[in-house]
Design an enzyme around this catalytic site. Structure first.
Site, PDB file in Angstrom:
ATOM      1  N   ARG A  76       0.811  -1.225   0.000  1.00 30.47           N
ATOM      2  CA  ARG A  76       0.000   0.000   0.000  1.00 30.47           C
ATOM      3  C   ARG A  76       0.844   1.273   0.000  1.00 30.47           C
ATOM      4  O   ARG A  76       0.401   2.334  -0.425  1.00 30.47           O
ATOM      5  CB  ARG A  76      -0.879  -0.029   1.256  1.00 30.47           C
ATOM      6  CG  ARG A  76      -2.005   0.956   1.263  1.00 30.47           C
ATOM      7  CD  ARG A  76      -2.862   0.748   2.505  1.00 30.47           C
ATOM      8  NE  ARG A  76      -2.095   0.934   3.721  1.00 30.47           N
ATOM      9  CZ  ARG A  76      -2.261   0.223   4.836  1.00 30.47           C
ATOM     10  NH1 ARG A  76      -3.149  -0.738   4.902  1.00 30.47           N
ATOM     11  NH2 ARG A  76      -1.518   0.460   5.905  1.00 30.47           N
ATOM     12  N   TYR A  84     -14.664  21.063 -10.436  1.00 24.56           N
ATOM     13  CA  TYR A  84     -15.283  19.749 -10.699  1.00 24.56           C
ATOM     14  C   TYR A  84     -16.272  19.427  -9.570  1.00 24.56           C
ATOM     15  O   TYR A  84     -15.924  19.520  -8.389  1.00 24.56           O
ATOM     16  CB  TYR A  84     -14.131  18.744 -10.757  1.00 24.56           C
ATOM     17  CG  TYR A  84     -14.487  17.307 -10.973  1.00 24.56           C
ATOM     18  CD1 TYR A  84     -15.110  16.889 -12.143  1.00 24.56           C
ATOM     19  CD2 TYR A  84     -14.159  16.348 -10.021  1.00 24.56           C
ATOM     20  CE1 TYR A  84     -15.399  15.539 -12.350  1.00 24.56           C
ATOM     21  CE2 TYR A  84     -14.434  14.997 -10.217  1.00 24.56           C
ATOM     22  CZ  TYR A  84     -15.067  14.611 -11.386  1.00 24.56           C
ATOM     23  OH  TYR A  84     -15.344  13.281 -11.579  1.00 24.56           O
ATOM     24  N   ASP A  86      -6.097  21.621  -9.822  1.00 29.88           N
ATOM     25  CA  ASP A  86      -6.494  20.474 -10.632  1.00 29.88           C
ATOM     26  C   ASP A  86      -6.082  20.810 -12.068  1.00 29.88           C
ATOM     27  O   ASP A  86      -6.683  21.667 -12.713  1.00 29.88           O
ATOM     28  CB  ASP A  86      -8.009  20.264 -10.504  1.00 29.88           C
ATOM     29  CG  ASP A  86      -8.505  19.031 -11.262  1.00 29.88           C
ATOM     30  OD1 ASP A  86      -7.859  18.650 -12.262  1.00 29.88           O
ATOM     31  OD2 ASP A  86      -9.538  18.475 -10.861  1.00 29.88           O
ATOM     32  N   LYS A  94      -7.886  10.320 -17.203  1.00 25.27           N
ATOM     33  CA  LYS A  94      -8.231  11.021 -18.436  1.00 25.27           C
ATOM     34  C   LYS A  94      -7.110  10.845 -19.465  1.00 25.27           C
ATOM     35  O   LYS A  94      -6.962   9.783 -20.010  1.00 25.27           O
ATOM     36  CB  LYS A  94      -8.519  12.492 -18.126  1.00 25.27           C
ATOM     37  CG  LYS A  94      -9.517  12.683 -16.953  1.00 25.27           C
ATOM     38  CD  LYS A  94     -10.925  12.259 -17.314  1.00 25.27           C
ATOM     39  CE  LYS A  94     -11.874  12.122 -16.122  1.00 25.27           C
ATOM     40  NZ  LYS A  94     -11.982  13.256 -15.247  1.00 25.27           N
TER      41      LYS A  94
HETATM   42  C1  LIG Z   1     -12.684  13.332 -13.971  1.00 29.04           C
HETATM   43  C2  LIG Z   1     -12.136  14.463 -13.223  1.00 29.04           C
HETATM   44  C3  LIG Z   1     -11.678  14.299 -11.917  1.00 29.04           C
HETATM   45  C4  LIG Z   1     -11.840  13.002 -11.166  1.00 29.04           C
HETATM   46  O1  LIG Z   1     -11.079  11.996 -11.686  1.00 29.04           O
HETATM   47  P1  LIG Z   1     -11.434  10.434 -11.482  1.00 29.04           P
HETATM   48  O2  LIG Z   1     -10.197   9.764 -11.918  1.00 29.04           O
HETATM   49  O3  LIG Z   1     -12.638  10.169 -12.323  1.00 29.04           O
HETATM   50  O4  LIG Z   1     -11.730  10.252 -10.023  1.00 29.04           O
HETATM   51  C5  LIG Z   1     -11.102  15.376 -11.298  1.00 29.04           C
HETATM   52  N1  LIG Z   1     -10.979  16.571 -11.909  1.00 29.04           N
HETATM   53  C6  LIG Z   1     -11.417  16.771 -13.156  1.00 29.04           C
HETATM   54  C7  LIG Z   1     -11.234  18.099 -13.784  1.00 29.04           C
HETATM   55  C8  LIG Z   1     -12.010  15.727 -13.859  1.00 29.04           C
HETATM   56  O5  LIG Z   1     -12.474  15.935 -15.086  1.00 29.04           O
END
Ligand SMILES: *Cc1c(COP(=O)(O)O)cnc(C)c1O
Length: 392
Positions: free
Chosen positions: A57, A110, A182, A207
């Site tokens: 972990r 988000y 982010d 993504k």
């Molecule tokens: C999809 C997304 C997230 C979350 O990511 P996951 O891997 O789906 O938990 C966070 N920030 C943005 C801008 C996103 O588009």
């Protein structure tokens, strides 16, 4: 290699063929227990639980390889990988907040980030305040002596406002707050926040880094050792970690990120151009478009774009929208983005805002331009508008 360009880093970071029988890619370690041959080695490992190989972990050669590659791309001290983008956000927020603190979060954030702050941080006694994403240096007016985090997302989710990252970061740091962003939309190829005063940069690697819609992965990159240690400790306390096969897919995805991103960018610009000429469309929300809030900042700081943007359409009845979206041939309808496939999604930015208003009565569609031929995607959209108009 010192001063290597990003394409070179993408190809070479996080792997060591000479240490691995000459094999190009690093092995994938499936691991929980790590065995120590002597009491002395067991005890030594216990004293350095945040580095090395101690327990599955807490980090493995597979997670370290992915983290090393992302850290190099972000220009970070080190990175920490976890099981999803949202987990990365929650881990970073937990690392830098405690009861009695005040945090500032962009109103364009988000949705699940907003919910984590409102439901979990607030429940633990953190005051959560949202701010206008276009506030720039005006953030200084909202900072308090107990502001511990300023959270940015640029461009913003759904609506794509570009923030003045250096101005906000400078003001926040003047009062000792940690600046977290982010950075998922831009990827480290288009924007390196740590070079603009940000302390902690987060990606939903789900993504573009993974890039094939087949894994969940998050990564947190830190400007210096103190921020990294705080994040690593928070991840260790909550048991946040990523699975080995997902880390492998992240590492594999990185190798082609640059070429994929160029095609996503070109396709998104082609679709945005075509959509901007449609009578049904009133606005294109894409940072490369002059009427996108923060367009000048995008030009100054980012300069390139990825495949995600939105358009605002004139209001239409639900049946007409359904006629449009129910029979798409190439565009899929679903959450997430960043994979090779094109997606289309109706979204409601107004529903969750609190610091700013979204009054446009039109329908907002978020599009992700995949890697298909742009002409085919445009034909799919053209047929969609024919169905929409026939249903009016
Ligand atoms: C999809 C997304 C997230 C979350 O990511 P996951 O891997 O789906 O938990 C966070 N920030 C943005 C801008 C996103 O588009």
């Amino acid at each position: 290699m010192k001063d290597a360009q990003k394409d070179t880093i993408l190809s070479h970071a996080g792997r060591d063929p000479r240490g691995n029988h000459g094999i190009v890619n690093p092995p994938v370690y499936h691991c929980s227990t790590v065995l120590f041959p002597t009491l002395a080695e067991l005890e030594a490992s216990d004293r350095t639980p945040f580095e090395g190989v101690h327990y599955g972990r807490m980090g493995t050669p597979t997670s370290y390889a992915f983290e090393e590659a992302v850290a190099e791309l972000e220009g970070a001290f080190k990175s920490v990988s976890v099981g999803s983008g949202l987990n990365a956000i929650a881990t970073a927020l937990l690392a830098f907040t405690k009861a009695g603190d005040h945090v500032l979060i962009t109103d364009s954030v988000y949705g699940p980030t907003r919910r984590f702050a409102n439901d979990s941080l607030a429940a633990y006694g953190v005051e959560v305040e949202f701010y206008d994403p276009t506030i720039g240096e005006g953030i200084a007016r909202l900072l308090k002596p107990n502001t511990s985090v300023v959270f940015l997302e640029s461009p913003g989710s759904l609506t794509f406002e570009v923030q003045d990252v250096p101005a906000i970061a400078a003001a926040a740091k003047a009062v000792g707050a940690t600046v977290i962003i982010d950075n998922t939309w831009a990827t480290p190829l288009l924007f390196q926040p740590l070079r603009h005063g940000v302390d902690v940069s987060i990606h939903s690697a789900t993504k573009y880094m993974v890039g094939h819609a087949d894994a969940m992965l998050g990564v947190i990159s830190c400007a210096d050792e103190a921020h990294w240690l705080a994040v690593k400790k928070a991840a260790t306390r909550t048991g946040a970690c990523a699975g080995p096969d997902d880390l492998f897919l992240g590492l594999r995805g990185l190798r082609t990120l640059s070429v994929r991103l160029k095609q996503h960018e070109a396709n998104a610009l082609a679709l945005a151009k075509w959509l901007s000429d449609r009578p049904e469309v009133t606005r294109v929300l894409h940072p490369a478009y002059p009427d996108c809030p923060g367009h000048a900042l995008w030009k100054r700081d980012i300069g390139g774009s990825s495949g995600l943007f939105s358009v605002v359409m004139k209001p239409v009845p639900k049946v007409a929208l359904a006629a449009m979206l129910d029979h798409m041939e190439l565009f899929g309808m679903g959450y997430s983005w960043g994979g090779f496939e094109s997606l289309i999604l109706p979204v409601r930015p107004g529903a969750i805002r609190t610091a700013t208003r979204w009054d446009d009565p039109g329908i907002v569609l978020r599009l992700h331009a995949g890697l298909e031929a742009a002409d085919d995607l445009i034909r799919d959209l053209d047929a969609a508008f024919v169905r929409l108009n026939a249903a009016l």
